[in-house]
Design a protein around this motif. Sequence first.
Motif, PDB file in Angstrom:
ATOM      1  N   THR A 193     -10.690  44.006  26.592  1.00 55.74           N
ATOM      2  CA  THR A 193      -9.343  44.130  26.006  1.00 55.74           C
ATOM      3  C   THR A 193      -8.728  45.482  26.316  1.00 55.74           C
ATOM      4  OG1 THR A 193     -10.375  44.795  23.897  1.00 55.74           O
ATOM      5  CG2 THR A 193      -9.802  42.462  24.169  1.00 55.74           C
ATOM      6  N   PHE A 194      -9.535  46.553  26.265  1.00 55.43           N
ATOM      7  CA  PHE A 194      -9.019  47.886  26.585  1.00 55.43           C
ATOM      8  C   PHE A 194      -8.567  47.936  28.038  1.00 55.43           C
ATOM      9  CE2 PHE A 194      -8.882  52.420  27.285  1.00 55.43           C
ATOM     10  CZ  PHE A 194      -8.571  52.958  26.051  1.00 55.43           C
ATOM     11  N   THR A 195      -9.287  47.269  28.908  1.00 55.06           N
ATOM     12  CA  THR A 195      -8.918  47.223  30.321  1.00 55.06           C
ATOM     13  C   THR A 195      -7.557  46.563  30.504  1.00 55.06           C
ATOM     14  OG1 THR A 195     -11.241  47.120  30.981  1.00 55.06           O
ATOM     15  CG2 THR A 195      -9.608  46.394  32.601  1.00 55.06           C
ATOM     16  N   ILE A 196      -7.305  45.507  29.749  1.00 60.12           N
ATOM     17  CA  ILE A 196      -5.989  44.857  29.812  1.00 60.12           C
ATOM     18  C   ILE A 196      -4.898  45.825  29.372  1.00 60.12           C
ATOM     19  CG2 ILE A 196      -4.568  43.055  28.750  1.00 60.12           C
ATOM     20  CD1 ILE A 196      -7.109  41.311  28.673  1.00 60.12           C
ATOM     21  N   GLY A 197      -5.168  46.596  28.313  1.00 63.44           N
ATOM     22  CA  GLY A 197      -4.200  47.591  27.866  1.00 63.44           C
ATOM     23  C   GLY A 197      -3.935  48.643  28.927  1.00 63.44           C
ATOM     24  N   VAL A 198      -4.981  49.117  29.592  1.00 54.30           N
ATOM     25  CA  VAL A 198      -4.824  50.105  30.662  1.00 54.30           C
ATOM     26  C   VAL A 198      -3.999  49.530  31.801  1.00 54.30           C
ATOM     27  CG1 VAL A 198      -6.057  51.429  32.420  1.00 54.30           C
ATOM     28  CG2 VAL A 198      -6.918  51.388  30.079  1.00 54.30           C
ATOM     29  N   LEU A 199      -4.303  48.301  32.214  1.00 58.53           N
ATOM     30  CA  LEU A 199      -3.551  47.669  33.304  1.00 58.53           C
ATOM     31  C   LEU A 199      -2.079  47.481  32.915  1.00 58.53           C
ATOM     32  CD1 LEU A 199      -6.138  44.976  34.485  1.00 58.53           C
ATOM     33  CD2 LEU A 199      -5.509  47.108  35.655  1.00 58.53           C
ATOM     34  N   ALA A 200      -1.833  47.175  31.650  1.00 52.13           N
ATOM     35  CA  ALA A 200      -0.450  46.972  31.206  1.00 52.13           C
ATOM     36  C   ALA A 200       0.342  48.272  31.264  1.00 52.13           C
ATOM     37  CB  ALA A 200      -0.432  46.388  29.797  1.00 52.13           C
ATOM     38  N   ILE A 201      -0.260  49.376  30.806  1.00 48.32           N
ATOM     39  CA  ILE A 201       0.496  50.631  30.747  1.00 48.32           C
ATOM     40  C   ILE A 201       0.725  51.230  32.129  1.00 48.32           C
ATOM     41  CG2 ILE A 201      -1.480  52.183  30.437  1.00 48.32           C
ATOM     42  CD1 ILE A 201       0.205  53.801  28.502  1.00 48.32           C
ATOM     43  N   ILE A 202      -0.193  51.001  33.053  1.00 47.30           N
ATOM     44  CA  ILE A 202       0.002  51.577  34.389  1.00 47.30           C
ATOM     45  C   ILE A 202       0.899  50.702  35.257  1.00 47.30           C
ATOM     46  CG2 ILE A 202      -2.247  52.707  34.269  1.00 47.30           C
ATOM     47  CD1 ILE A 202      -3.314  50.711  36.294  1.00 47.30           C
ATOM     48  N   GLY A 203       1.312  49.547  34.734  1.00 47.86           N
ATOM     49  CA  GLY A 203       2.261  48.705  35.450  1.00 47.86           C
ATOM     50  C   GLY A 203       1.644  47.747  36.428  1.00 47.86           C
ATOM     51  N   PHE A 204       0.472  47.218  36.086  1.00 50.91           N
ATOM     52  CA  PHE A 204      -0.144  46.209  36.954  1.00 50.91           C
ATOM     53  C   PHE A 204       0.776  44.993  37.018  1.00 50.91           C
ATOM     54  CE2 PHE A 204      -3.068  42.844  38.204  1.00 50.91           C
ATOM     55  CZ  PHE A 204      -3.803  43.472  39.216  1.00 50.91           C
TER      56      PHE A 204
END
Length: 632
Positions: free
Chosen positions: A395-406
Amino acid sequence: MLQNPLLLAQLVLLLPLASAAVIALALRRHGNIAALISTFTAAIIAAVGLFLAFSGQRFGVTSPASAEWLTLGNFTLSLGFKFDDLSALMLSIVGVIGLAVHVFSLGYMHDDDAKARYFGGLSLFMFAMLGIVLADNLFMIFIFWELVGLGSYVLINHYHFKPSAAAAAKKAFIVNRVGDFGFLIGIIACYAAYDTVNLNDLAGLHSPIAGPLAVGIPLLLFCGAVGKSAQLPLHVWLPDAMEGPTPVSALIHAATMVAAGIFMLCRIEPLFALAPQALTVVMWVGTATALYAALCAVTQSDIKKVLAYSTLSQLGFMVAAFGLGSLKIAHGEASAHEVGIAAGVGAAMFHLTTHAFFKALMFLGSGSVIHGCHHEQDVFKMGGLAKKMPLTFATFTIGVLAIIGFPYLAGFFSKDAILYLAMKNSTPVFVILCVTAVLTAFYMVRLWKFVFLGATRSDAAAHAHEGGLSMTIPLVGLALLSIVGGYEALYGGHFDGVLKLIAHPHGSDHTTIFAVSLVVMSLGAAAAFLFYKPAAEDALATKAPGAFAGLIGLQKSFDAFCNYYVAKIQQRFALLLNYVDLIGISGFIVRGTAGVTGGLSLAARALHTGSLHTYVYWFLGGSVLLWFLASR
């Protein structure tokens, strides 16, 4: 259709107040019961808020309930409700994030001795935040604005036995008072200039007043947003506010309270539409904050402070987006000014919405990590948690991908909307925001690598474990929202008055923005992967000590300035005023006047001896004096 949706809105507002009152008066020693009552209240708020938002019920044009609270001469302070697309969107965010934080807190605060005080503070905060969302005038917003500050103070200071927590709570409260003072002056000036502070009346303004107040009023009101949304130079309180419990950081300092400044700016957009110079100031303040905070995040070792500076940076994106509406956009058949303002509001609120999902996810994810690592917060003492805490990792990985604009995650859409505005309106701002986006990918991937990859670097990390269902279910729900939160289908057209205002890139613009977004994300992420190895030290500090020291100095510069100002200027000025008060006012004016009066009273009293002979002598002396004066 519901016959009277206003009753539901009043229920949403009063329920958390009732919850806070019951907990404070009767449940201070019953933490488990207090937690259940507060969480149940949050569930009702979320359910009713979503129902109101998605049922299409609106009462924003003419408030059906506006009661006079205070009348002073011609001035009347009213309390009323405004529920339009903007408040419906914000109510949904507050309800959903608030419920997720309450549920997560059931596990995170399970063994806390002051659990009742904590959940009572959450309910008080929810009441204050909902008051801001539903208020129909600036004075009412200001009342709840101050209550939000009180709720933040109480929750940051939850671990009051820690000097750092007590200092952080005071710092947050005092720094916000600076911005709020300008906000209050702006409200008063608005009433003096336009004879109203009602949001519906302000929305109907078509021409500015003459003189500098046309620009001064929106900039004074912007001071409130600078404080609450932690923009330069009043950002110094937010990183320290991480001393509070982690779920508090997710609710207050990532998704709701800090977003109140953005919401307020969108509420008073008609005033800014009359003063494009003020919007230009807003644009540059947001842009500078975004870049500054991203640079500061690169050097942080505390997992929560990385996310705190990330929040500062993303709030800068939102403020810049609002300000970017001041410049020309060639789009469609509408006038450039109308489309520009609309696009600024839409892009700011769109990013506010998606950011609430993925940043609350990452803050709660950091709480899961801290809880699993027995309250360890140093990322250099973690590592290898992907295997120890797989659900938190996913879940944290999804948050990271979302904020960096994946591509095609929530943050990708909202960040692109802001970059598009910048590309069309201001090349310097566009370049700065692109650099900031590179830094965002850089420090977020850095954080992710240190926490989850490599070998465990401490005993706490070696024995890390997932929390219970109350801590994992909110992570899954927020992760899903971080994936789908950027798609219009999620909102079903119920917030078209806000989200439809976004200027979407078309044709070649779409290709350009997509390429730019992909490049900046890839550059930042690749740099972090290549530069940092999962180790017990910061590679930047060892390989580029000069750059590292410079970034540390940049981070500490504002705190150093504030400390210098307080010690060398404010305290000395306060000491001078103290002497003026003691010697000039209390001593000379008050006591001096009293002394002269007392002396005259003593002299007058000496004339009244009660002796007949004395009165005869005074009578004869007075008669002789009168004869002498008359004879001349």
